[in-house]
Design a protein around this motif. Structure first.
Motif, short mmCIF file in Angstrom:
data_model
loop_
_atom_site.label_atom_id
_atom_site.label_comp_id
_atom_site.label_asym_id
_atom_site.label_seq_id
_atom_site.Cartn_x
_atom_site.Cartn_y
_atom_site.Cartn_z
N GLU A 28 -21.27 -37.56 42.89
CA GLU A 28 -22.13 -37.20 41.76
C GLU A 28 -21.55 -35.92 41.17
O GLU A 28 -21.67 -34.84 41.75
CB GLU A 28 -23.56 -36.97 42.25
CG GLU A 28 -24.63 -37.40 41.26
CD GLU A 28 -24.78 -36.51 40.03
OE1 GLU A 28 -23.76 -36.14 39.44
OE2 GLU A 28 -25.92 -36.20 39.67
N PRO A 29 -20.90 -35.99 40.00
CA PRO A 29 -20.09 -34.86 39.52
C PRO A 29 -20.87 -33.74 38.84
O PRO A 29 -20.29 -32.70 38.56
CB PRO A 29 -19.13 -35.51 38.53
CG PRO A 29 -19.87 -36.70 38.02
CD PRO A 29 -20.70 -37.20 39.17
N ALA A 30 -22.15 -33.96 38.55
CA ALA A 30 -22.97 -32.91 37.93
C ALA A 30 -24.40 -33.12 38.42
O ALA A 30 -25.25 -33.65 37.73
CB ALA A 30 -22.90 -32.98 36.41
N CYS A 31 -24.68 -32.66 39.65
CA CYS A 31 -25.87 -33.11 40.36
C CYS A 31 -27.17 -32.51 39.86
O CYS A 31 -28.26 -33.02 40.19
CB CYS A 31 -25.72 -32.88 41.86
SG CYS A 31 -25.50 -31.17 42.35
N ALA A 34 -20.55 -36.77 47.92
CA ALA A 34 -20.03 -35.50 47.41
C ALA A 34 -20.74 -35.21 46.10
O ALA A 34 -20.61 -35.98 45.14
CB ALA A 34 -18.52 -35.57 47.20
N ALA A 35 -21.50 -34.14 46.07
CA ALA A 35 -22.24 -33.74 44.87
C ALA A 35 -21.80 -32.35 44.45
O ALA A 35 -21.72 -31.44 45.29
CB ALA A 35 -23.75 -33.77 45.13
N ILE A 36 -21.50 -32.19 43.16
CA ILE A 36 -20.95 -30.93 42.65
C ILE A 36 -21.79 -30.48 41.47
O ILE A 36 -22.31 -31.31 40.70
CB ILE A 36 -19.48 -31.12 42.20
CG1 ILE A 36 -18.64 -31.72 43.34
CG2 ILE A 36 -18.87 -29.82 41.71
CD1 ILE A 36 -18.07 -33.05 43.02
N ASP A 37 -21.92 -29.17 41.30
CA ASP A 37 -22.51 -28.65 40.07
C ASP A 37 -21.94 -27.28 39.79
O ASP A 37 -21.64 -26.51 40.72
CB ASP A 37 -24.03 -28.56 40.17
CG ASP A 37 -24.69 -28.56 38.80
OD1 ASP A 37 -25.16 -29.62 38.36
OD2 ASP A 37 -24.72 -27.49 38.16
N ARG A 80 -21.89 -28.88 46.88
CA ARG A 80 -21.20 -27.60 46.73
C ARG A 80 -21.18 -27.19 45.26
O ARG A 80 -21.33 -28.01 44.36
CB ARG A 80 -19.77 -27.68 47.28
CG ARG A 80 -18.85 -28.59 46.47
CD ARG A 80 -17.43 -28.56 47.00
NE ARG A 80 -16.55 -29.45 46.26
CZ ARG A 80 -15.94 -29.12 45.13
NH1 ARG A 80 -16.11 -27.91 44.60
NH2 ARG A 80 -15.14 -30.00 44.53
N GLN A 81 -20.95 -25.91 45.08
CA GLN A 81 -20.78 -25.39 43.72
C GLN A 81 -19.31 -25.52 43.32
O GLN A 81 -18.41 -25.25 44.11
CB GLN A 81 -21.21 -23.91 43.67
CG GLN A 81 -21.34 -23.33 42.27
CD GLN A 81 -20.05 -22.74 41.73
OE1 GLN A 81 -19.19 -22.32 42.51
NE2 GLN A 81 -19.90 -22.73 40.41
N GLY A 82 -19.07 -25.96 42.09
CA GLY A 82 -17.71 -26.10 41.61
C GLY A 82 -17.68 -26.69 40.22
O GLY A 82 -18.72 -27.06 39.66
#
Length: 549
Positions: A49-52, A84-87, A123-125
């Protein structure tokens, strides 16, 4: 290409980051469409999820992952790499981690394990600057941020352009999310986003459309305009799209949802998508159809009802384009000068007669016939290129009076200060041709017998084999209009904006299949500007009885 984000300032306020949070039933529909379901061994697969955001997709994915682990007898502690979730926004990362821990703990997962899993998954990224490895995941799902690239700080926007090959022109940031998400998929992997649909037709989406047609199959396109799909009101035209990493073999399921579309209709659409074939479905809240094929290349994808898209796909597969080498038919646009007040005149004595061309303007064809207004184009071109001014003293004297103005134009930067933006096509003025204005409520072909040259607000069609009055009758019909309405943009006031690329998408029947009696009737309909009769004559030439709504 990954670009280090360490020195790039990230936006802190959520609204600056273009976030819109998705309703749960929409999330479930997307997860169903991509096949992220508990009957599969999700522990052994990977989803991104690229922008959670605050966890709308993530919570639903965790619930399905836990269900899958129970069904397949898997220990959830084996699932550290399953999600994998990123924001980009730290606050969102904290919210998502809290939601993940609570979801896990409520299902009976010990708090320490829930903490470890949440930390491993979220995670933050910056997904665009730290993209996943290509061919590394089975699913990519989400609602990418909707923000114009020019609204992003310059250092970050430049880094995005370097990192994302498809992010050209005035692109929106979500273009890069599609690109990196698609590249991350393993063979057979699926991406499902709800996002603005502008990229499907706009110029800045051309690179992404070309990329998709080069190795990904379009599986689902659901137009969601007006649907209450988000937690907050959104001024956009959203669509759900799903893509699988494999060549396009069959066409996608296309759905047009009405504002009343909701959870129950989403379940129906999910069931339709599970079928390899689907008849045309008309329900109060949506219409749907599975197309036999899809549209390839960088050109814009058409828009319209599923029935109309299915017909366009069928006609494009069976009939030749308007611009066609076999009939010698060409489509072009008239001359842009870059200085109309210099290059357009009413004075027939201004320069040498050989350097003047009668110029047709949109208002000259408003009646359905060319009624020349007396305007001339001062023509600095011949068959070999720009004329030598010393050979044309009156032309030289006239243009030299305006040299300062002409030399300031961008087109004159090469030093050729007296050129028009477009080269004048030698001999076009003498050719029989059809004109089409660049703005009109409907397609409006008008025949020029070979007396004028078109201004840049007119498109032209010439042909070696077509009787242009027969072709004009076909272009006047609603069948030709079907293509224009699907590919072009309707501007304020209801006007369609025509472009040569849209005209080239029009399909025409085989010229040899038109019987003499039908050809004569098409000429008559064209001469009388009878669109209804032209449509009646054109339909059977395409094997049609009527056009869908």
């Amino acid at each position: 290409m990954a670009v280090s984000p360490s020195a790039i300032q990230a936006p802190e306020h959520v609204q600056e980051h273009g976030e819109v949070f998705t309703r749960r039933w929409v999330v479930d529909l997307i997860l169903d469409l991509v096949g992220y379901s508990a009957d599969r061994d999700l522990v052994g697969m990977r989803a991104i999820e690229p922008a959670c955001g605050s966890g709308a997709f993530l919570v639903a994915m965790i619930e399905r992952l836990m269900d899958s682990s129970r069904r397949h007898g898997r220990d959830l502690r084996e699932a550290y790499g399953a999600l994998a979730a990123i924001d980009l926004v730290p606050r969102n990362v904290g919210l998502s981690q809290a939601m993940a821990r609570e979801t896990l703990h409520s299902a009976g997962v010990r708090r320490n394990v829930a903490q470890e899993l949440a930390d491993a998954w979220i995670r933050q990224g910056d997904f665009l600057l730290e993209p996943p490895t290509e061919h590394s995941t089975d699913f990519v799902v989400g609602n990418p941020p909707y923000v114009r690239l020019e609204a992003v700080p310059r250092d970050r926007s430049e880094a995005y352009r370097m990192a994302c090959q498809t992010m050209g022109g005035r692109a929106d940031v979500y273009i890069g999310f599609y690109e990196h998400g698609l590249r991350a998929l393993r063979d057979g992997g699926v991406l499902g986003f709800i996002c603005a649909d502008r990229w499907m037709r706009n110029g800045y989406g051309a690179r992404l459309r070309a990329m998709v047609s080069g190795g990904w199959a379009v599986e689902t396109v659901i137009s969601m305009t007006g649907v209450d799909a988000f937690e907050d009101e959104v001024d956009a035209y959203p669509a759900i799209t799903t893509f699988r990493r494999e060549p396009q073999a069959n066409g996608p399921l296309v759905v047009e949802a009405s504002p009343s579309f909701g959870p129950s209709e989403a379940s129906e659409v999910g069931a339709l998508a599970a079928k390899s074939t689907a008849d045309h479905v008309h329900k109060p809240a949506f219409r749907g159809a599975r197309l036999g094929t899809w549209f390839s290349g960088s050109a814009g994808w058409p828009h319209g009802s599923p029935d109309r898209l299915a017909l366009i796909a069928d006609l494009e597969a069976r009939y030749p384009s308007l611009e066609d080498e076999t009939t010698g038919t060409k489509v072009g646009i008239g001359v842009a000068t870059g200085a109309d007040r210099v290059f357009i005149t009413e004075n027939p004595e201004l320069v040498e007669p050989e350097r003047l061309l009668p110029l047709a303007l949109p208002r000259d064809i408003a009646s359905g016939e060319v009624q020349w207004s007396g305007k001339y184009l001062v023509n600095p071109w011949n068959a070999d290129g720009l004329v030598a001014l010393e050979e044309w003293p009156r032309l030289s004297e006239y243009l030299s009076q305006h040299r300062e103005l002409l030399a300031k134009r961008h087109t004159a930067k090469s030093g050729r200060w007296h050129k028009t933006i477009d080269r004048v096509i030698e001999g076009l003025v003498d050719c029989e041709k059809l004109y089409l204005p660049d703005f009109k409520e409907a397609i409006f072909p008008v025949r020029d017998s070979g007396r004028t040259y078109p201004h840049h607000n007119l498109y032209w069609v010439t042909s070696d084999k077509w009787d242009l009055r027969v072709l004009g009758g076909l272009l006047l019909s609603d069948v030709a209009g079907l293509f224009i309405e699907a590919y072009s943009v309707r501007m304020r006031g209801g006007y369609l904006r025509f472009q040569a690329q849209y005209l080239r998408r029009i399909r025409v029947p085989d010229i040899d299949a038109i019987e003499a009696e039908t050809a004569t009737a098409l000429v008559y309909a064209f001469d009388r500007r009878d669109r209804q009769e032209a449509t009646r004559l054109a339909l059977p030439l395409y094997g049609l009885e009527s056009l869908p709504d």
